[in-house]
Write a protein that holds these residues in place. Structure first.
Motif, PDB file in Angstrom:
ATOM      1  N   ALA A   1      -5.340  -1.659 -10.490  1.00 49.92           N
ATOM      2  CA  ALA A   1      -6.350  -0.606 -10.361  1.00 49.92           C
ATOM      3  C   ALA A   1      -5.754   0.771 -10.633  1.00 49.92           C
ATOM      4  CB  ALA A   1      -6.981  -0.635  -8.974  1.00 49.92           C
ATOM      5  N   GLN A   2      -4.450   0.906 -10.491  1.00 49.80           N
ATOM      6  CA  GLN A   2      -3.723   2.151 -10.726  1.00 49.80           C
ATOM      7  C   GLN A   2      -4.352   3.331  -9.979  1.00 49.80           C
ATOM      8  OE1 GLN A   2      -3.370   2.127 -15.096  1.00 49.80           O
ATOM      9  NE2 GLN A   2      -1.279   1.426 -14.809  1.00 49.80           N
ATOM     10  N   ASP A   3      -4.632   3.087  -8.706  1.00 55.53           N
ATOM     11  CA  ASP A   3      -5.199   4.122  -7.844  1.00 55.53           C
ATOM     12  C   ASP A   3      -4.251   4.341  -6.667  1.00 55.53           C
ATOM     13  OD1 ASP A   3      -6.877   5.985  -6.713  1.00 55.53           O
ATOM     14  OD2 ASP A   3      -8.242   4.499  -5.844  1.00 55.53           O
ATOM     15  N   GLY A   4      -3.084   4.850  -6.973  1.00 58.09           N
ATOM     16  CA  GLY A   4      -2.070   5.087  -5.960  1.00 58.09           C
ATOM     17  C   GLY A   4      -1.036   3.976  -5.918  1.00 58.09           C
ATOM     18  N   TRP A   5      -0.064   4.149  -5.038  1.00 57.46           N
ATOM     19  CA  TRP A   5       1.027   3.182  -4.859  1.00 57.46           C
ATOM     20  C   TRP A   5       0.805   2.443  -3.550  1.00 57.46           C
ATOM     21  CZ3 TRP A   5       5.492   7.259  -5.534  1.00 57.46           C
ATOM     22  CH2 TRP A   5       5.511   7.717  -6.862  1.00 57.46           C
ATOM     23  N   HIS A   6       0.781   1.114  -3.594  1.00 60.36           N
ATOM     24  CA  HIS A   6       0.682   0.297  -2.389  1.00 60.36           C
ATOM     25  C   HIS A   6       2.034   0.309  -1.679  1.00 60.36           C
ATOM     26  CE1 HIS A   6      -3.276  -1.570  -2.986  1.00 60.36           C
ATOM     27  NE2 HIS A   6      -3.005  -1.490  -4.280  1.00 60.36           N
ATOM     28  N   VAL A   7       2.023   0.709  -0.420  1.00 58.64           N
ATOM     29  CA  VAL A   7       3.251   0.761   0.374  1.00 58.64           C
ATOM     30  C   VAL A   7       3.628  -0.663   0.773  1.00 58.64           C
ATOM     31  CG1 VAL A   7       4.294   1.619   2.517  1.00 58.64           C
ATOM     32  CG2 VAL A   7       2.727   3.077   1.210  1.00 58.64           C
ATOM     33  N   GLU A   8       4.879  -1.020   0.564  1.00 58.44           N
ATOM     34  CA  GLU A   8       5.375  -2.348   0.909  1.00 58.44           C
ATOM     35  C   GLU A   8       5.379  -2.549   2.423  1.00 58.44           C
ATOM     36  OE1 GLU A   8       6.600  -5.034  -1.311  1.00 58.44           O
ATOM     37  OE2 GLU A   8       5.144  -3.794  -2.374  1.00 58.44           O
TER      38      GLU A   8
ATOM     39  N   PRO B   1      -9.541   0.293   1.519  1.00 60.42           N
ATOM     40  CA  PRO B   1      -9.245  -0.807   0.592  1.00 60.42           C
ATOM     41  C   PRO B   1      -9.181  -0.317  -0.853  1.00 60.42           C
ATOM     42  CG  PRO B   1     -10.982  -1.425   2.122  1.00 60.42           C
ATOM     43  CD  PRO B   1     -10.740   0.043   2.298  1.00 60.42           C
ATOM     44  N   CYS B   2      -8.274  -0.886  -1.601  1.00 56.83           N
ATOM     45  CA  CYS B   2      -8.107  -0.547  -3.018  1.00 56.83           C
ATOM     46  C   CYS B   2      -9.108  -1.353  -3.841  1.00 56.83           C
ATOM     47  CB  CYS B   2      -6.672  -0.874  -3.424  1.00 56.83           C
ATOM     48  SG  CYS B   2      -6.300  -0.548  -5.159  1.00 56.83           S
ATOM     49  N   ALA B   3      -9.408  -0.887  -5.038  1.00 56.05           N
ATOM     50  CA  ALA B   3     -10.306  -1.609  -5.943  1.00 56.05           C
ATOM     51  C   ALA B   3      -9.740  -2.971  -6.331  1.00 56.05           C
ATOM     52  CB  ALA B   3     -10.569  -0.771  -7.189  1.00 56.05           C
ATOM     53  N   CYS B   4      -8.419  -3.157  -6.208  1.00 52.84           N
ATOM     54  CA  CYS B   4      -7.811  -4.445  -6.535  1.00 52.84           C
ATOM     55  C   CYS B   4      -8.062  -5.475  -5.440  1.00 52.84           C
ATOM     56  CB  CYS B   4      -6.312  -4.290  -6.764  1.00 52.84           C
ATOM     57  SG  CYS B   4      -5.342  -4.057  -5.245  1.00 52.84           S
TER      58      CYS B   4
ATOM     59  N   SER C   1      -5.539  -4.630   0.868  1.00 47.11           N
ATOM     60  CA  SER C   1      -5.656  -3.633   1.924  1.00 47.11           C
ATOM     61  C   SER C   1      -4.272  -3.093   2.249  1.00 47.11           C
ATOM     62  CB  SER C   1      -6.289  -4.262   3.168  1.00 47.11           C
ATOM     63  OG  SER C   1      -5.483  -5.324   3.621  1.00 47.11           O
ATOM     64  N   GLY C   2      -4.220  -2.131   3.143  1.00 46.04           N
ATOM     65  CA  GLY C   2      -2.950  -1.533   3.528  1.00 46.04           C
ATOM     66  C   GLY C   2      -2.866  -0.097   3.055  1.00 46.04           C
ATOM     67  N   LEU C   3      -1.806   0.543   3.428  1.00 39.40           N
ATOM     68  CA  LEU C   3      -1.608   1.955   3.125  1.00 39.40           C
ATOM     69  C   LEU C   3      -1.229   2.165   1.662  1.00 39.40           C
ATOM     70  CD1 LEU C   3      -1.625   4.657   4.692  1.00 39.40           C
ATOM     71  CD2 LEU C   3       0.839   4.387   4.952  1.00 39.40           C
ATOM     72  N   ARG C   4      -1.825   3.205   1.063  1.00 34.69           N
ATOM     73  CA  ARG C   4      -1.472   3.603  -0.300  1.00 34.69           C
ATOM     74  C   ARG C   4      -1.078   5.071  -0.311  1.00 34.69           C
ATOM     75  NH1 ARG C   4      -6.277   3.370  -3.629  1.00 34.69           N
ATOM     76  NH2 ARG C   4      -7.384   3.280  -1.661  1.00 34.69           N
ATOM     77  N   LEU C   5      -0.178   5.404  -1.227  1.00 41.09           N
ATOM     78  CA  LEU C   5       0.175   6.798  -1.494  1.00 41.09           C
ATOM     79  C   LEU C   5      -0.655   7.224  -2.697  1.00 41.09           C
ATOM     80  CD1 LEU C   5       4.060   6.508  -1.228  1.00 41.09           C
ATOM     81  CD2 LEU C   5       2.445   7.098   0.576  1.00 41.09           C
ATOM     82  N   ILE C   6      -1.503   8.226  -2.492  1.00 37.34           N
ATOM     83  CA  ILE C   6      -2.444   8.656  -3.528  1.00 37.34           C
ATOM     84  C   ILE C   6      -1.976   9.967  -4.141  1.00 37.34           C
ATOM     85  CG2 ILE C   6      -4.854   9.274  -3.992  1.00 37.34           C
ATOM     86  CD1 ILE C   6      -4.548   6.385  -3.157  1.00 37.34           C
ATOM     87  N   ASP C   7      -2.120  10.070  -5.459  1.00 33.51           N
ATOM     88  CA  ASP C   7      -1.838  11.295  -6.209  1.00 33.51           C
ATOM     89  C   ASP C   7      -0.446  11.867  -5.944  1.00 33.51           C
ATOM     90  OD1 ASP C   7      -4.375  11.269  -7.363  1.00 33.51           O
ATOM     91  OD2 ASP C   7      -5.231  12.357  -5.675  1.00 33.51           O
ATOM     92  N   PRO C   8       0.601  11.148  -6.361  1.00 32.01           N
ATOM     93  CA  PRO C   8       1.948  11.679  -6.148  1.00 32.01           C
ATOM     94  C   PRO C   8       2.143  12.984  -6.906  1.00 32.01           C
ATOM     95  CG  PRO C   8       2.012   9.831  -7.655  1.00 32.01           C
ATOM     96  CD  PRO C   8       0.607   9.921  -7.139  1.00 32.01           C
TER      97      PRO C   8
END
Length: 198
Positions: free
Chosen positions: A128-135, A169-172, A175-182
């Motif tokens: 989805a390329q809408d931020g980075w999913h935090v591991e 939730p991400c479009a993909c 779920s979980g935390l994402r970093l948006i717009d680095p």
């Protein structure tokens, strides 16, 4: 399944991981991605013979490879799956311009992987390329607008980035935390990475 060999958390969920038998070339002297063949610049002439489906490397190195292809000093037509851009903590995130350049040169999706200085994956883009999913197990927090990595219970590292943390939730579907717009902070300190006690 392809994953970071030095990973302390599980592998990222990316389209690249779902296709078996991919040849992965990492443009460095050593491979941090399990299953990747290392190709430092002195071995780039062997890339055509190896015929990788995926390229992995820092954006500056991938751009240099694209320039060699433009100059017809290197031929590489086998890349047909993805480009994985390695962004290390403290480095500038992939710009939209560089993403477009890499996409135009190779005609495949470009995904950014964010790692610490030891090569452990911290966060990664999905399809989805809408931020980075935090591991899992990785902790970030924002203080005065700056993004910090919680490296231990009493130590945090300033990443040099500003991010919005998003738990929606991400479009993909993940779920979980994402970093948006680095975005890169303008650090006033000599070193971009500062350890602080918490």
């Amino acid at each position: 399944m392809t994953r970071f060999s030095s990973l302390r958390t599980r592998s990222p969920r990316l389209p690249i991981l779902s296709a078996p038998g991919l040849k992965i070339a990492q443009l460095s002297a050593a491979a941090s991605v399990a299953g990747a063949e290392p190709f430092p610049p002195e071995r780039w002439s062997n890339l055509k013979t190896y015929a990788p489906n995926v390229l992995v490397g820092p954006s500056s190195v991938l751009q240099r490879l694209a320039e060699r292809i433009d100059m017809h000093t290197l031929e590489l037509t086998s890349v047909d799956h993805a480009i994985l851009v390695l962004t290390e903590i403290g480095d500038k995130p992939l710009s939209d311009t560089t993403r477009v350049i890499l996409w135009q040169h190779f005609g495949v999706p470009v995904y950014e992987l964010y790692s610490d200085s030891k090569g452990a994956l911290l966060a990664a883009e999905c399809e989805a390329q809408d931020g980075w999913h935090v591991e899992l197990g990785v902790r970030f927090f924002v203080q005065a607008g700056d993004l910090f990595l919680q490296s231990s219970p009493h130590k945090s590292i300033r990443t040099g980035l500003r991010h919005f943390l998003d738990a929606s939730p991400c479009a993909c579907g993940k779920s979980g935390l994402r970093l948006i717009d680095p975005d890169l902070c303008q650090l006033q300190d000599a070193e971009p990475l500062l350890a602080i006690g918490t």
